[in-house]
Design a protein around this motif. Sequence first.
Motif, PDB file in Angstrom:
ATOM      1  N   ASP A 142       0.816  -1.213   0.000  1.00 22.68           N
ATOM      2  CA  ASP A 142       0.000   0.000   0.000  1.00 22.68           C
ATOM      3  C   ASP A 142       0.849   1.263   0.000  1.00 22.68           C
ATOM      4  O   ASP A 142       0.459   2.285  -0.549  1.00 22.68           O
ATOM      5  N   ARG A 143       2.022   1.182   0.640  1.00 23.34           N
ATOM      6  CA  ARG A 143       2.860   2.371   0.786  1.00 23.34           C
ATOM      7  C   ARG A 143       4.319   1.956   0.973  1.00 23.34           C
ATOM      8  O   ARG A 143       4.604   0.952   1.629  1.00 23.34           O
ATOM      9  N   LEU A 144       5.221   2.737   0.400  1.00 18.02           N
ATOM     10  CA  LEU A 144       6.649   2.528   0.590  1.00 18.02           C
ATOM     11  C   LEU A 144       7.221   3.722   1.341  1.00 18.02           C
ATOM     12  O   LEU A 144       6.884   4.876   1.050  1.00 18.02           O
ATOM     13  N   SER A 145       8.081   3.444   2.316  1.00 20.12           N
ATOM     14  CA  SER A 145       8.730   4.483   3.105  1.00 20.12           C
ATOM     15  C   SER A 145      10.239   4.385   2.892  1.00 20.12           C
ATOM     16  O   SER A 145      10.819   3.298   2.959  1.00 20.12           O
ATOM     17  N   PHE A 146      10.879   5.530   2.618  1.00 24.96           N
ATOM     18  CA  PHE A 146      12.300   5.571   2.311  1.00 24.96           C
ATOM     19  C   PHE A 146      13.048   6.331   3.412  1.00 24.96           C
ATOM     20  O   PHE A 146      12.876   7.548   3.564  1.00 24.96           O
ATOM     21  N   GLU A 147      13.851   5.606   4.159  1.00 25.63           N
ATOM     22  CA  GLU A 147      14.649   6.239   5.205  1.00 25.63           C
ATOM     23  C   GLU A 147      15.816   6.988   4.559  1.00 25.63           C
ATOM     24  O   GLU A 147      16.470   6.470   3.658  1.00 25.63           O
ATOM     25  N   VAL A 148      16.062   8.203   5.029  1.00 33.53           N
ATOM     26  CA  VAL A 148      17.112   9.054   4.454  1.00 33.53           C
ATOM     27  C   VAL A 148      18.060   9.482   5.559  1.00 33.53           C
ATOM     28  O   VAL A 148      17.624   9.968   6.608  1.00 33.53           O
ATOM     29  N   LEU A 149      19.365   9.304   5.307  1.00 37.89           N
ATOM     30  CA  LEU A 149      20.404   9.761   6.234  1.00 37.89           C
ATOM     31  C   LEU A 149      21.196  10.866   5.553  1.00 37.89           C
ATOM     32  O   LEU A 149      21.800  10.647   4.496  1.00 37.89           O
ATOM     33  N   GLN A 150      21.156  12.042   6.146  1.00 35.70           N
ATOM     34  CA  GLN A 150      21.834  13.222   5.606  1.00 35.70           C
ATOM     35  C   GLN A 150      23.037  13.554   6.484  1.00 35.70           C
ATOM     36  O   GLN A 150      22.890  13.785   7.683  1.00 35.70           O
ATOM     37  N   THR A 151      24.228  13.566   5.882  1.00 34.77           N
ATOM     38  CA  THR A 151      25.456  13.839   6.621  1.00 34.77           C
ATOM     39  C   THR A 151      26.023  15.188   6.192  1.00 34.77           C
ATOM     40  O   THR A 151      26.293  15.391   5.006  1.00 34.77           O
ATOM     41  N   TYR A 152      26.201  16.091   7.163  1.00 35.63           N
ATOM     42  CA  TYR A 152      26.770  17.405   6.887  1.00 35.63           C
ATOM     43  C   TYR A 152      28.298  17.348   6.928  1.00 35.63           C
ATOM     44  O   TYR A 152      28.898  16.379   7.404  1.00 35.63           O
ATOM     45  N   ALA A 153      28.904  18.410   6.413  1.00 34.36           N
ATOM     46  CA  ALA A 153      30.365  18.452   6.299  1.00 34.36           C
ATOM     47  C   ALA A 153      31.047  18.386   7.658  1.00 34.36           C
ATOM     48  O   ALA A 153      32.197  17.927   7.746  1.00 34.36           O
ATOM     49  N   ASP A 154      30.386  18.837   8.718  1.00 38.20           N
ATOM     50  CA  ASP A 154      30.995  18.803  10.044  1.00 38.20           C
ATOM     51  C   ASP A 154      30.715  17.496  10.781  1.00 38.20           C
ATOM     52  O   ASP A 154      31.051  17.362  11.964  1.00 38.20           O
ATOM     53  N   GLY A 155      30.095  16.510  10.095  1.00 37.34           N
ATOM     54  CA  GLY A 155      29.855  15.208  10.699  1.00 37.34           C
ATOM     55  C   GLY A 155      28.470  15.007  11.274  1.00 37.34           C
ATOM     56  O   GLY A 155      28.117  13.881  11.647  1.00 37.34           O
ATOM     57  N   LEU A 156      27.661  16.054  11.373  1.00 37.14           N
ATOM     58  CA  LEU A 156      26.311  15.900  11.910  1.00 37.14           C
ATOM     59  C   LEU A 156      25.467  15.051  10.963  1.00 37.14           C
ATOM     60  O   LEU A 156      25.439  15.292   9.755  1.00 37.14           O
ATOM     61  N   VAL A 157      24.785  14.046  11.514  1.00 33.07           N
ATOM     62  CA  VAL A 157      23.924  13.167  10.733  1.00 33.07           C
ATOM     63  C   VAL A 157      22.474  13.432  11.111  1.00 33.07           C
ATOM     64  O   VAL A 157      22.115  13.363  12.287  1.00 33.07           O
ATOM     65  N   VAL A 158      21.655  13.731  10.119  1.00 28.52           N
ATOM     66  CA  VAL A 158      20.228  13.949  10.320  1.00 28.52           C
ATOM     67  C   VAL A 158      19.501  12.765   9.705  1.00 28.52           C
ATOM     68  O   VAL A 158      19.694  12.443   8.530  1.00 28.52           O
ATOM     69  N   ARG A 159      18.662  12.114  10.498  1.00 28.95           N
ATOM     70  CA  ARG A 159      17.957  10.905  10.052  1.00 28.95           C
ATOM     71  C   ARG A 159      16.488  11.233   9.832  1.00 28.95           C
ATOM     72  O   ARG A 159      15.812  11.757  10.716  1.00 28.95           O
ATOM     73  N   TRP A 160      16.011  10.880   8.640  1.00 31.49           N
ATOM     74  CA  TRP A 160      14.610  11.068   8.287  1.00 31.49           C
ATOM     75  C   TRP A 160      13.966   9.690   8.210  1.00 31.49           C
ATOM     76  O   TRP A 160      14.319   8.864   7.371  1.00 31.49           O
ATOM     77  N   GLY A 161      13.006   9.427   9.103  1.00 38.20           N
ATOM     78  CA  GLY A 161      12.370   8.125   9.150  1.00 38.20           C
ATOM     79  C   GLY A 161      13.154   7.152  10.009  1.00 38.20           C
ATOM     80  O   GLY A 161      14.157   7.510  10.637  1.00 38.20           O
ATOM     81  N   GLY A 162      12.721   5.899  10.044  1.00 40.65           N
ATOM     82  CA  GLY A 162      13.395   4.906  10.873  1.00 40.65           C
ATOM     83  C   GLY A 162      13.265   5.266  12.336  1.00 40.65           C
ATOM     84  O   GLY A 162      12.178   5.554  12.840  1.00 40.65           O
ATOM     85  N   ALA A 163      14.407   5.274  13.024  1.00 40.99           N
ATOM     86  CA  ALA A 163      14.417   5.615  14.444  1.00 40.99           C
ATOM     87  C   ALA A 163      14.431   7.124  14.669  1.00 40.99           C
ATOM     88  O   ALA A 163      14.368   7.579  15.806  1.00 40.99           O
ATOM     89  N   GLY A 164      14.553   7.902  13.602  1.00 43.81           N
ATOM     90  CA  GLY A 164      14.581   9.354  13.748  1.00 43.81           C
ATOM     91  C   GLY A 164      13.206   9.934  14.021  1.00 43.81           C
ATOM     92  O   GLY A 164      12.174   9.267  13.887  1.00 43.81           O
TER      93      GLY A 164
END
Length: 248
Positions: A142-164
């Motif tokens: 019925d639906r697909l969910s795509f987890e996205v991990l965004q890594t900034y140049a200073d090492g900060l990781v922003v997680r979209w979906g999943g455990a975020g």
Amino acid sequence: MAMTRDTGRRRRAAAVAALATATVLAWPATAYAADVTATPTEARQGEAVRMEFTVPQERPGVPTDQVEIRLPADAPIAEVYPMSTDGWAPRITTRTLDRPVPGIHSSALDTVTSSVTWVRMPGTGEGPARLTLSMGPLPQADRLSFEVLQTYADGLVVRWGGAGQRPAPTLALLPDDPNAPVGHAGHGGAPAAGGAPAPAAGGPAAEGNDDSLLAAGLLTGLGGGAVIGWLVSRRRGRAPAEPADPAT
């Protein structure tokens, strides 16, 4: 008087502390106000789709160095191809399935893409990352969910979906249309949301079809030549042993 001044100082200190606390608590919400979006937002089961993911650049002066898009683990997609994007280099990670799934170029595939990671190339300017995946056939879900991990140049990781705590981009899947032609994800030939094929003239998929036709023609030609040569050799081999028929 002293008591009044002390009371005033306590009130000012409490107000400053409350303001600082509110600012700290509100910072993540304001810093990450925009979401990762995906276009289109719906497609049909069994068809192919070309999805563009837009990852926001929300930290001025600190660019995004890497974006990883994880494919749904519980609804594997047989074929996934990252499309060419200026300034970004894709890397594909695969996994092996216990049960093969039907593909577009193959009747059964047991190795599928688990994630695609784009790395920003040096010298690329800042701004939102617009990254495209061509994929299909879409599973019976019925639906697909795509987890996205965004890594900034200073090492900060922003997680979209999943455990975020930030929402993941999703794709709603409509029931498949038995009268619709089979979609072709290819390497850029996936149909758009409405099912119409996207332009991909001269792409690898088209080249692959041309190569297949060329190979078939060559095999046919070689096979025909071999048959003709065999007949000629037999005729020549029999000619000395068999007397000529005058009537012939």
